[in-house]
Motif scaffolding. Sequence first.
Motif, PDB file in Angstrom:
ATOM      1  N   TYR A   1       0.905 -30.115  -9.757  1.00 17.70           N
ATOM      2  CA  TYR A   1       0.503 -28.814  -9.232  1.00 17.70           C
ATOM      3  C   TYR A   1       1.579 -28.250  -8.304  1.00 17.70           C
ATOM      4  CZ  TYR A   1      -4.323 -29.317 -10.870  1.00 17.70           C
ATOM      5  OH  TYR A   1      -5.442 -29.434 -11.651  1.00 17.70           O
ATOM      6  N   ASN A   2       1.760 -26.937  -8.352  1.00 16.13           N
ATOM      7  CA  ASN A   2       2.590 -26.258  -7.364  1.00 16.13           C
ATOM      8  C   ASN A   2       1.834 -26.116  -6.051  1.00 16.13           C
ATOM      9  OD1 ASN A   2       4.962 -25.703  -8.868  1.00 16.13           O
ATOM     10  ND2 ASN A   2       3.982 -23.952  -9.867  1.00 16.13           N
ATOM     11  N   ASN A   3       2.560 -26.113  -4.954  1.00 12.51           N
ATOM     12  CA  ASN A   3       1.990 -25.794  -3.634  1.00 12.51           C
ATOM     13  C   ASN A   3       0.753 -26.626  -3.317  1.00 12.51           C
ATOM     14  OD1 ASN A   3       3.925 -23.629  -3.420  1.00 12.51           O
ATOM     15  ND2 ASN A   3       2.595 -22.447  -4.773  1.00 12.51           N
ATOM     16  N   PHE A   4       0.872 -27.939  -3.504  1.00 12.45           N
ATOM     17  CA  PHE A   4      -0.272 -28.821  -3.301  1.00 12.45           C
ATOM     18  C   PHE A   4       0.150 -30.042  -2.491  1.00 12.45           C
ATOM     19  CE2 PHE A   4      -3.721 -31.612  -5.313  1.00 12.45           C
ATOM     20  CZ  PHE A   4      -4.668 -31.194  -4.394  1.00 12.45           C
ATOM     21  N   ALA A   5       0.763 -29.783  -1.341  1.00 14.53           N
ATOM     22  CA  ALA A   5       1.149 -30.880  -0.443  1.00 14.53           C
ATOM     23  C   ALA A   5      -0.116 -31.577   0.073  1.00 14.53           C
ATOM     24  CB  ALA A   5       1.951 -30.322   0.726  1.00 14.53           C
ATOM     25  N   PRO A   6      -0.052 -32.897   0.285  1.00 14.04           N
ATOM     26  CA  PRO A   6       1.127 -33.776   0.210  1.00 14.04           C
ATOM     27  C   PRO A   6       1.388 -34.347  -1.183  1.00 14.04           C
ATOM     28  CG  PRO A   6      -0.735 -35.047   0.979  1.00 14.04           C
ATOM     29  CD  PRO A   6      -1.249 -33.644   0.778  1.00 14.04           C
TER      30      PRO A   6
ATOM     31  N   LYS B   1       8.578 -32.234  -4.531  1.00 16.44           N
ATOM     32  CA  LYS B   1       8.420 -33.428  -3.712  1.00 16.44           C
ATOM     33  C   LYS B   1       6.935 -33.734  -3.544  1.00 16.44           C
ATOM     34  CE  LYS B   1      12.631 -32.439  -1.072  1.00 16.44           C
ATOM     35  NZ  LYS B   1      13.199 -32.218   0.286  1.00 16.44           N
ATOM     36  N   GLY B   2       6.642 -34.948  -3.062  1.00 17.51           N
ATOM     37  CA  GLY B   2       5.260 -35.306  -2.772  1.00 17.51           C
ATOM     38  C   GLY B   2       4.828 -36.600  -3.440  1.00 17.51           C
TER      39      GLY B   2
ATOM     40  N   ILE C   1      -6.425 -33.901   4.985  1.00 17.93           N
ATOM     41  CA  ILE C   1      -6.723 -33.853   6.415  1.00 17.93           C
ATOM     42  C   ILE C   1      -5.736 -34.694   7.203  1.00 17.93           C
ATOM     43  CG2 ILE C   1      -8.387 -34.710   8.131  1.00 17.93           C
ATOM     44  CD1 ILE C   1     -10.585 -33.416   6.443  1.00 17.93           C
ATOM     45  N   GLU C   2      -5.419 -35.884   6.712  1.00 18.56           N
ATOM     46  CA  GLU C   2      -4.443 -36.726   7.409  1.00 18.56           C
ATOM     47  C   GLU C   2      -3.076 -36.052   7.461  1.00 18.56           C
ATOM     48  OE1 GLU C   2      -6.118 -41.270   6.702  1.00 18.56           O
ATOM     49  OE2 GLU C   2      -4.491 -40.522   5.441  1.00 18.56           O
ATOM     50  N   MET C   3      -2.687 -35.401   6.377  1.00 20.19           N
ATOM     51  CA  MET C   3      -1.412 -34.695   6.380  1.00 20.19           C
ATOM     52  C   MET C   3      -1.417 -33.575   7.404  1.00 20.19           C
ATOM     53  SD  MET C   3       0.419 -32.302   3.494  1.00 20.19           S
ATOM     54  CE  MET C   3      -0.704 -30.969   3.955  1.00 20.19           C
ATOM     55  N   ALA C   4      -2.519 -32.817   7.448  1.00 18.38           N
ATOM     56  CA  ALA C   4      -2.615 -31.695   8.376  1.00 18.38           C
ATOM     57  C   ALA C   4      -2.591 -32.153   9.831  1.00 18.38           C
ATOM     58  CB  ALA C   4      -3.883 -30.894   8.089  1.00 18.38           C
TER      59      ALA C   4
END
Length: 282
Positions: free
Chosen positions: A43-48, A54-55, A211-214
């Motif tokens: 997916y695009n724009n789906f960090a992390p 990347k990701g 949530i952990e990434m944020a």
Amino acid sequence: MSINRRQFLLTAGAAALAAALPARATELPAAIRSKGALKVAVYNNFAPYSSQGKGIDVEIAQALGQKLGIPVQVTGYNAGEEMDDDLRNMVWKGHYLGIPPSDVMMHVPVDSYLQGKNDKVKIFGPYHLETIVMVRQPRINAPRGSAANALEVFTREKIGVEGRTLADAFLLGVLNGRLRDNVVHFPSIQAAVDKLKAGELAAVMGPRTEIEMALGGNTQFLIDPVQMPELKINSWPLGMAVKAEEKELADALNEGIKALVKDGTVAGIFAKHGLTHVQPTL
């Protein structure tokens, strides 16, 4: 196991030597090998998981390519309205704008209902169990027991959620809709957690990984799994999908991802990003 090796193992005195040989992954189909690279959809724009090449999903795909001895070519796709659209665009047909499908798609819920609706793909290879959690201010009690006990506080306090998600639908419908006025919608988990950090929300509900990434390592807030009888789905395994007829490819990828989960490679990728890996049932 190849035919030659099987025949060899049947010969007298080969047992000891066979025990010393490393297990081989199922071979990739010749048609995939001939392409020179395994084409992987994310997916695009789906960090992390995946953003700008990347990701986590990108790194898992690259590790899988190394495991199977083939270069990986990652292509990003925009999410459709539904998962069925994503499977069509990324796996079995291609996008109407002319983007061809890839050989395999990452980040597919391994779910019998989803599989039943999409007979043109094969879903398999769980590599992570995503879970719904609540991140909260310390003054808010942990969400325990029934929804009436766990969520009553949000008839008075604000809770954030990403719009049009499982957590969103749950919060809007639970307790006969009594939380609706205090459910605050955001375009992303990151935006919701930013408001939590600013003191404008009491809690945020959503997938643990996002949530952990944020939070970015911030330990000021508490994270708890959301386990209530009213929430029928609080976790789901993430896996892969290929065209339904690509059984050999699915077998090879499935064997490869199992090995990467078991040897700790997948957990190491999550840990590198400061995130918790939960091993699914293999």
